[in-house]
Each structure stands twice: as C-alpha cells, then as structure tokens.
Design a protein around this motif. Structure first.
Motif, PDB file in Angstrom:
ATOM      1  N   ILE A 225     154.304  -9.576 -27.494  1.00  0.00           N
ATOM      2  CA  ILE A 225     155.440 -10.257 -26.844  1.00  0.00           C
ATOM      3  C   ILE A 225     155.219 -10.483 -25.312  1.00  0.00           C
ATOM      4  O   ILE A 225     155.763 -11.585 -24.878  1.00  0.00           O
ATOM      5  CB  ILE A 225     156.566  -9.219 -26.921  1.00  0.00           C
ATOM      6  CG1 ILE A 225     157.154  -9.022 -28.401  1.00  0.00           C
ATOM      7  CG2 ILE A 225     157.857  -9.347 -25.896  1.00  0.00           C
ATOM      8  CD1 ILE A 225     158.203  -7.985 -28.491  1.00  0.00           C
TER       9      ILE A 225
ATOM     10  N   TYR B 118     166.783 -13.238 -25.565  1.00  0.00           N
ATOM     11  CA  TYR B 118     166.254 -12.785 -26.749  1.00  0.00           C
ATOM     12  C   TYR B 118     164.743 -12.209 -26.595  1.00  0.00           C
ATOM     13  O   TYR B 118     164.450 -11.348 -27.206  1.00  0.00           O
ATOM     14  CB  TYR B 118     166.165 -13.843 -27.696  1.00  0.00           C
ATOM     15  CG  TYR B 118     165.285 -14.894 -27.339  1.00  0.00           C
ATOM     16  CD1 TYR B 118     163.842 -14.897 -28.109  1.00  0.00           C
ATOM     17  CD2 TYR B 118     165.319 -15.882 -26.401  1.00  0.00           C
ATOM     18  CE1 TYR B 118     163.026 -15.771 -27.683  1.00  0.00           C
ATOM     19  CE2 TYR B 118     164.267 -16.843 -26.264  1.00  0.00           C
ATOM     20  CZ  TYR B 118     163.290 -17.126 -26.739  1.00  0.00           C
ATOM     21  OH  TYR B 118     162.320 -17.786 -26.442  1.00  0.00           O
TER      22      TYR B 118
ATOM     23  N   ALA C  33     164.109  -8.236 -27.317  1.00  0.00           N
ATOM     24  CA  ALA C  33     162.677  -7.941 -28.251  1.00  0.00           C
ATOM     25  C   ALA C  33     161.639  -7.048 -27.241  1.00  0.00           C
ATOM     26  O   ALA C  33     161.056  -6.122 -28.079  1.00  0.00           O
ATOM     27  CB  ALA C  33     162.107  -9.141 -28.482  1.00  0.00           C
TER      28      ALA C  33
END
Length: 1017
Positions: A726, A758, A762
């Motif tokens: 990520i 988003y 996450a």
C-alpha cells in the motif's frame, strides 16, 4: 426450469406423496370451509373400519375433537395432552355399567391400518388472522404434520419463521394442538424439521444415505421422514415432553434408538458414543421408554454421577406417562429396590454401590460373586459416562451385583486405551457412534477454535534478589541457606504467578471489549483455575476491573470457621486458607439462603441462572472442577484454561463452548494458557488407534482444532506485505509530507480528502491487521522460529507504522472516526508489548483532540507528533481538519447551526492564510470556535430547550421558542414505535409537524431533525 416457482415445486411434492408414499390426496382446501385439525368424518370412518363400535367411535371422535379445538391452557400443554390421548388411547364405555375400552385414534402397532392423507392450501380462519399452510399431513383425519415450501432462491429460514409465526395466538395457534412434525423446505437447501414451539436455530436437517444424490434433497428426505412406517414410529417412540419443551429426536438419536432395539432384542449390551452436547440424556429417555413398553418384565437401572441428570430422567419419564420411577437415597435402598419387583425404573448415583477400600475390595467382590444378589425382573443397566470409573472398581461391583443385567454404556467422549477393561470388556461393542465432526457438520454443535497464549515468567531483577538473599543469609550455614533457597523458590513462583494472573485478567478484560459475542454481550466465558486459592485470587483481581459484579466464583468450597481456626501464624499476612475463607465470606455477606440451600448453594444457583439467561449481567464464571462436566454445566462461547487437564476431562471441559446459541455464534473458542494443545492431540491419537479396530478412520474421529501458530506466522507475513504494498507508491524521500500528500492530497481541500479516502481506509485496515497479527504471535516469536533479524524488523515496522498511522489520521482529521476502532488494540499493545510504558503510550486515548483543544490548547498541541507540533502551519491544518470533521459529523443533527459554524471556520481559515491574524490570536479564536462546535449550541439558548433535539428545532424554526416547544409536544404525542421504518407512521408525525408550522417545506426540515435524533424521538 431453473428456480421454478413455489407452485411448481408444490405440485411435484403433492405427486410424491400420492405416487411414492401412498398418501390419499384430499384436495386443495383454500376455499373449503371449516377446515380443522381433526376431520371428524375421516377419523370416524377409520375407527369403524378397524372394528370399533359406532358408540365407541363417536365418543372417541368427540373427545379428540373437543381437546383439539379447546382454548384452555397454552399450546404446549394442549399439545402434550393431545399426544397422550393419541398415544395411550381414549378411555370410554359402550354403555353405562360396562367395562372401559381403550380406543386408539391411531393404530400404532399396524401402521397399514391407518389412513395417511394430505391436503394443500389449507385455509385456517378460526384465529385472529387467516393463514394457509402449504401442505398438511393427516393420519386418520388428525393433522399430524405441516410442510411449508419456498422457491429455491428464498432461504429456508423464511419457511421456518412462517411456521413459527403460524403457531402464535395472533394467527392459528389452535390448529397446532394435534401437530407433531413441522417441516420447511425448498429445492436448494432441502428439508428441515422441528415440532411445536421449536426455535429456528434448532430446526435440523434429516441425514440418511448421503451417497444417494439422484433427487432433490427435499424430495429425498420427505420420502425418508414421511414414509408411513417411519412417521408412525417417529411420533410414537421419538416424541419427548421435557420440562416445558417438546422435542423430536435428531437423526443420530433416532438411528441409535433403532440400532439399540436390535441389540436389546438379542439381549446384547454395548456402548453408545454420542459426542458432548448431542443429547445423550434424551437418548437414555427414549431408549428407556421403549424398553419398558416392549420388553416383558423389564426393569431399568440408571447409574449416573450427576444429580441433575437423576432429576431430569425422573421428570421426563413421568412426563411420558411412566410413573413407576424411584430415586435411591442409599446403597441399602438400592439393593432393596433391586430385590423387589417394583419400581420398574430406578435412578441411582454411582457412589450408592459403595466405596470399599483397596484392602477389602477383592474380598467384597468375591462375596458378591459367591452370594449373588437375587434381583427381580429383566434388568437393563444404563451407565452414564461409562468411561468414568474408580480404576475399574465400579464396573466390577456392577457386574457382581447385576450378574444377569444387560449393560448399556453411554459416553460423550471417545474411549481411550486405558478404559478398555472397564468399558469395552464390560459393555461390549459400539451400538452407535456420533462423532464430534459429524455433530459439527450437522449443526448439532459448533466447531471449536483453539488459541494458545503463552506468558513468559521471569524475575525483574536478579541482582536485587541476590542482594536480598545475601543480607538475609548472613551467618547461616549451608543447610540453612539451602532451606531458605527452597522457600525463596516458592516465593518466586508466587510472585511470578501474581504477575502472570494479572496479565491473564487484563487479557480477558480486553477480550470482552473486542472478541466476537463478548463485545456484543450475547456470549460469556468460563475461566478454569488450577486451585480454589487461584480461583479466589482471580476473583479478587476481577473486582478491580469493569467485570466487577459481572463475574462469580463456583468451586466446591463452602466457608466454615473451622477451616481457619488453626491458620493464624502471628504474622501480619494471610495463609492460603485464610485468603479463600475471607474471599467467600465477603462475597456471601449479602446473600440470603433460599429454601433448603445454604448461602453458598444459593449464590452458585443464582450465578448459574444469570450466566445462562442474562449473559450481559453475568459475563464470567471462575471455576476449578465444578461445571466442567455433567448435565448442569452451563454453555458459553469462550473457555479460558489455566489448569492442567487431559483426556476426557479436557475434552468435556472444552465442549462447554460447543453448544448452539444465537446466530452470531460461529465457533466455541478455547483460550489455552497451559499449552494443552498437545494433550488434546495426544488423546485424539490414542482413541483413534483404539477405534481403528471398530472400522473408523482417523479422519472420521479427528477433531478439527485450529493450530494457530502456523496460521499466525502466515498472517503476520501477509499483513506486513500488504502494508508495504500500500505504501509502495509514496514518492521519495518518503517523509511525513510525502505520506500526507499521497494519503490525503491537499488537506485543506475536502474533495482531495474524499478522493484519497480509499487509500487511507486501506492503510488503516492494513496497519490494524498488522498490529493484530503482531500481537497474536509476539509471545511465540521463539516458538515460531523467527530469526533475530526478522524479530527486529517486525518490531521496527510496528513503531514505524504506528507513527505513520497517527500522522495520517491527525492530518486528515480522522481521529474521531477511528478512535473507537483502535482503542482496544492500543490497550492490547500496551499490555503485551510495552507493558512497562503503558501509562505513556496514549495518554489521551479516551479524549478526542477537539475535547483536548477545548480544555488545554497547549497540552493538546504538545501531544501531536513531533513532525507536526513544530510547524505552526501544520498544527493549524490539523486543528482545522478536526473541526471540519466534527462539523460534518454533527451536521445532520442541527443543519442550521453547523452551517453557521462552517462559515465561521472558513472565515477564520481565510484570515489565517491572508495573514491578517497572528498565530496566538488565531489559536484563541479557534479555541472559542471549538467550544461552540463541541457544545452544539451558542450561549443564550432558553433554558426550556434542554435537549439537543429541541435546540436543533429552535435553530431550524428561526429561534422561536414557543413554536419549538409546540412542535416538540406535537411530535412526542404523534410518534409511534417504529415510525422511521413505517411510511404510514411517518405521515402521522409529519402531519403533526404541519399542524404546528403550517409550511410544507419546513415540515421536511423539521422531520429530518426528528429522524436524526434517534435517542430522543
């Protein structure tokens, strides 16, 4: 056709009953008048056909019909009375002065003499509201079964719920007075069955000949369950009325009953192994009832070590019409019963057989063998938990006393090798088995989830210990020093144990906030301690937590002053016995004895009842041995084990958590602090090899406990990889600003924050998963065989991602949203990873940044990460984003007010950016704004507006106090329960608002406020 409509399925089922099962089709009774649960004409014709006179037939029909249509009592008692009438017959005389005859509405001995019929769409109009069951099954015109059908895409639970609601007084409760079998089905899920008042979670699927896969499961099991002989047998031999609950056998119980009948017809005993929680007690009752009715001159002796089972068996047998039942009060009375012809059923506790010492045991057995007891009748002995013996002595006594009896052993745990002499040799082979994995697959019990937790114990300072020892041992000889070392060793264990127990208590308190079912207060837990002293110690530790008044201690101890009369040592401390005595004395001081019970018994009974019925009020029971086995052991969701256990005792204890409960219970959880997993698997291996000779495989008897160590390792690596992936696209040099830009965009631009949301979600989710995965395996780093480099990397990454998460959360203003989500995990990290610094990891974890800014601006700013608090611009952005988030969050509650707050905030931001205000003045004004935002109202609001809802109405109604109060009164008068989900009820509320404000547009504004303030309206 894929997913045919319900009508097509119903047509197929009607044909199945006619052509394959041989039922008579009575027709579609949707428009037929006077549909009843007893069709009098059909019943009378069958009775006449079976040879009863017209007079007797008329009397029997009238008695059955009158009871079937009676409104007296509740459904359970009417149904029970009807079952008794159907099963045992109607007593009537052809004429006055003649002998009574018994008329059986259903011929139980020859099923072919009965008329089996079905009707569909049976409209019922006698209740408060009409209902129309899809298919009704009749035997001789008496409604015995009801089948509800749905199409394949509609969950079978809807059929079950419909069947349950039909039994309510609001609909057609009266019809179910005669009904014995309730079924629900569709083409995709097959068939489930229950009886009257069966809760939805106890509806079960029939299971038989599973390799047969040619038909719909619905058709397959209707043919199995409703086959004429099977249905007659199921109702006659399988129905039990047990303390207000009507029950039908589960498939394994029914087939065990049939298998037992075959054994007993040959006078052969054996063992019934039905896993814990699968209904062994009712199995005993069904089998006992069959023996007494079908074996001439039969008598049953039930031996158990459970007083509660003793009571249950006596009660249930009386409920099914067997009144010749007695419980023994002594071994002498047991022998007297056995040598007499009555009673037919004797319940006795195992110890009534006597407890001879080793020295005279052999002589005692020889005497019994040489002079056998002259028992009366054909005796069948049921032995509960037949593996639990006194080193085999019990079985030898039983065989000596009951030399001609047929022995049937019942067990819920597999037989281990050491049990062979005292079980397999005594009882014979297995009659029927129902293993743990089968019960899980069938939904009879829940699977078990195992979690091992290791707590290392060590001295905090060996140097201080050595120093203390040298000071205390000056002038002592070696022997004295050695004795003192022994004493110190014990003291060290006690100190370590105290620390360890505190960690376990903290563990459990955290679990009650984060674990499934504990968090929602729908489940509770049992903690197993190693001794009564440790149980008392745990209880006292929990008194200093949020579980105070929500936990209880259940042990074999009953306080008596004589326990401590010799315990005073003169030292200013307590011995173990004094500590236990004081603990019990304190907890029992406000308890009043009930009935014949002592204070301790009253306390334990009340605690158990509360634990069963009110899990939110009694969350934890602390036990040692009591409640771990036996009928009275209450079910729960979690069992915490801090005691050495093995084999049967361990298996029975962990099965406290496998019982069914509400739908949110997926597993029973075993939390193991004693590293007992090996004991469980060892036991499995032993009884698996024992069972191999019976034709079973290891897979069949394997208990699927989850070894979390390997799972935890995989979880940790995966979690770390996800976080790293990520963060992979964050631009160099990957400092705090780069991360803020990537995960937040421009923090002053709401659209940027929305667009990057988003990414943040996450990131947060991935970091939380990493924290959990890390915490889960932290105590087992060595056992998991991680290298030093891997451990260092995991630790560094934890600190790095904790800091990153805080920076992103605060910069984006999302601390409020995520505080509740993370608080428990922070406490977990506090407790296990940095326990020595728990007081400084998150000093403000229960206070939002805005609340802190309002109370102490300097302290709040100082609490920010170093990367932010040194930069006034960054501090301002953090504050503004938090204020903006609060405004957005509260906007629905009071749109007018928070629109105004939003304008004030934007004006202040513009002034800061244009540098028309200095930093100190900015902090002063933003603090004033924060106060208004937090308060949710400006100063000077009338005192009559004493709730947030009234204040919001006041702002919306242009600050008109009288109009606001009038509107409040109108809404409170007009609102009904559930108005938010009911359009008609909403209209009543809106009309009441309109009558006050007389403005259609204003009505919608006001209603939105009413709708948002759920705690007030």
């Amino acid at each position: 056709m894929i997913n045919p409509i319900e009508r097509i399925t119903q047509n197929r089922i009607i044909q199945l009953f006619q052509k394959e099962l041989g039922y008579t089709y009575y027709g579609n009774w949707e428009k037929r008048e006077h549909n009843s649960n007893v069709e009098e004409l059909i019943l009378k014709q069958n009775l006449l056909k079976r040879g009863y006179s017209e007079t007797l037939a008329d009397k029997a029909v009238k008695e059955v019909y009158d009871l079937a249509t009676s409104n007296s009592g509740n459904l359970y008692h009417r149904n029970k009375a009807m079952y008794s009438l159907l099963r045992y017959g109607v007593k009537a005389r052809p004429d006055l002065g003649e002998q009574f005859d018994t008329i059986f509405p259903i011929d139980w001995q020859d099923f072919e003499k009965n008329e089996f019929g079905i009707a569909e769409e049976v409209t019922l109009i006698k209740g408060e509201n009409n209902r129309r069951p899809d298919v009704v099954l009749y035997i001789n015109g008496i409604a015995i079964g009801v089948l509800e059908l749905k199409r394949g895409t509609t969950d079978i639970s809807e059929s079950i719920n419909q069947s349950i609601s039909n039994q309510k007084a609001l609909f057609n409760e009266w019809f179910y007075t005669t009904v014995q079998l309730l079924m629900a089905g569709n083409n995709t899920q097959g068939l489930k069955y229950g009886t009257i008042e069966t809760p939805a979670k106890y509806y079960l699927a029939w299971k038989e000949e599973e390799t047969d896969n040619k038909d719909y499961k619905l058709d397959k099991y209707l043919k199995k369950l409703c086959q004429k002989e099977r249905l007659t047998d199921l109702v006659y031999n399988g129905v039990i009325f047990d303390a207000g609950v009507k029950k039908l056998p589960r498939p394994h119980q029914y087939f065990a009953l049939k298998a037992s009948q075959e054994f007993l017809r040959k006078k052969e005993g054996g063992i019934i192994w039905h896993t814990q929680g699968s209904g062994k007690s009712l199995m005993m009752v069904m089998l006992g009832k069959w023996i007494l009715e079908n074996v001439a001159n039969s008598r049953i002796v039930i031996l158990t070590d459970r007083t509660e089972l003793d009571d249950q068996i006596e009660r249930v047998f009386k409920d099914v019409g067997e009144t010749d039942v007695a419980k023994t009060r002594s071994g002498k009375e047991l022998m007297a019963f056995l040598t007499s012809s009555r009673p037919r059923l004797v319940c006795s506790l195992i110890h009534k057989f006597g407890n001879k010492s080793d020295t005279d045991f052999d002589a005692f057995i020889k005497e019994l063998q040489d002079n056998p007891v002259q028992t009366q009748g054909e005796i069948f002995a049921f032995i509960d938990e037949c593996h639990r013996t006194q080193s085999g002595k019990l079985n030898q006594v039983m065989k000596a006393v009951l030399q001609n009896a047929v022995f049937i052993g019942f067990t819920g745990t597999p037989l281990l090798k050491e049990d062979k002499k005292t079980t397999m040799d005594v009882f014979g082979r297995y009659i029927h088995t129902y293993k743990f994995n089968e019960a899980v697959e069938d939904g009879v019990v829940k699977d078990l989830m195992y979690e091992g937790r290791a707590l290392d114990q060590s001295l905090t300072s060996q140097a201080k210990v050595d120093k203390w020892f040298e000071a205390k041992t000056a002038g002592l000889n070696d022997f004295q020093k050695n004795e003192l070392k022994k004493k110190w060793g014990t003291m060290q264990n006690v100190l370590s144990s105290k620390s360890r127990m505190e960690k376990i208590v903290a563990d459990i308190v955290v679990d009650f906030s984060v674990k499934p079912r504990l968090r929602s207060q729908s489940g509770n837990a049992i903690l197993v301690a190693s001794s009564i002293y440790e149980a008392a110690k745990y209880y006292n530790l929990f008194l200093n937590t949020e579980l105070k008044n929500k936990c209880a201690i259940i042990t074999s101890y009953n306080p008596n002053a004589s326990d401590v009369s010799l315990e005073d040592t003169g030292a200013d401390n307590e011995t173990d016995k004094q500590f236990i005595f004081k603990t019990y004395t304190d907890l029992l001081k406000d308890v009043s004895p009930k009935g014949n019970k002592s204070k301790t018994e009253t306390y334990e009974t009340d605690s158990k009842v509360s634990f069963r019925k009110e899990p939110a009020r009694m969350k934890l029971l602390i036990v040692v041995s009591k409640l771990l086995t036996g009928f009275d052991a209450p079910p729960c969701t979690y069992i915490y084990i801090d005691k050495r256990m093995q084999d049967h005792t361990l298996f029975q204890a962990i099965c406290r958590v496998n019982r069914l409960d509400t739908d949110d219970k997926d597993y029973g959880y075993i939390i193991d602090y004693m590293e007992l997993f090996g004991n469980v698997t060892d036991a499995i291996n032993v009884y698996t090899s024992e069972l191999d000779s019976e034709g079973f495989t290891k897979e069949e008897v394997g208990i699927q406990l989850k070894d979390r160590l390997q799972i935890a390792k995989d979880r940790l690596f995966t979690a770390l990889e996800i976080v790293e992936s990520i963060c992979e696209n964050v631009t160099s040099p990957k400092n705090d600003l780069a991360y803020i830009h990537y995960f937040c965009g421009n923090t002053e631009n709401p659209e940027d924050l929305k667009a990057t949301e988003y990414r943040r979600m996450a990131l947060y989710k991935a970091i939380v998963e990493y924290i959990r995965a890390y915490s889960n395996v932290k105590a087992d780093f060595i056992a998991a065989e991680f290298t030093d480099a891997e451990v260092k990397r995991f630790n560094n990454k934890l600190d790095e991602y904790l800091n990153l998460r805080e920076i992103i959360r605060i910069a984006s203003g999302e601390t409020i949203d995520l505080k509740a989500y993370e608080a428990d995990m922070r406490f977990l990290i506090d407790t296990y990873i940095k326990a020595e610094e728990s007081e400084v990891i998150s000093p403000f974890e229960n206070i939002s940044l805005l609340d802190l800014l309002e109370t102490n601006m300097d302290k709040a700013i100082d609490s920010l990460p170093n990367e932010i608090k040194g930069n006034p611009e960054a501090v301002a952005e953090v504050i503004e984003n938090n204020v903006r988030s609060k405004i957005v969050e509260e906007h629905l509650l009071d749109p007018k007010y928070f629109d105004h707050m939003s304008i004030l905030l934007q004006e202040l931001i513009e002034r800061r950016k244009q540098e028309t205000i200095n930093y100190q003045q900015y902090l002063k004004e933003i603090a004033a704004l924060i106060e208004q935002v937090n308060q949710g109202k400006a100063k000077g609001i009338p005192k009559s507006l004493n709730t947030k809802g009234k204040v919001a109405l006041y702002h919306t109604l242009e600050k008109d106090e009288q109009l606001t109060l009038a509107c409040e009164d109108a809404v409170q008068y007009a609102k009904q329960d559930g108005f938010r989900e009911n359009l008609a009820k909403q209209k009543l509320v809106k009309k009441a608002i309109y009558d006050v404000v007389e403005d259609v547009n204003k009505v919608e504004e006001v209603y939105k406020i009413i709708d948002a303030h759920k705690d007030e309206y």
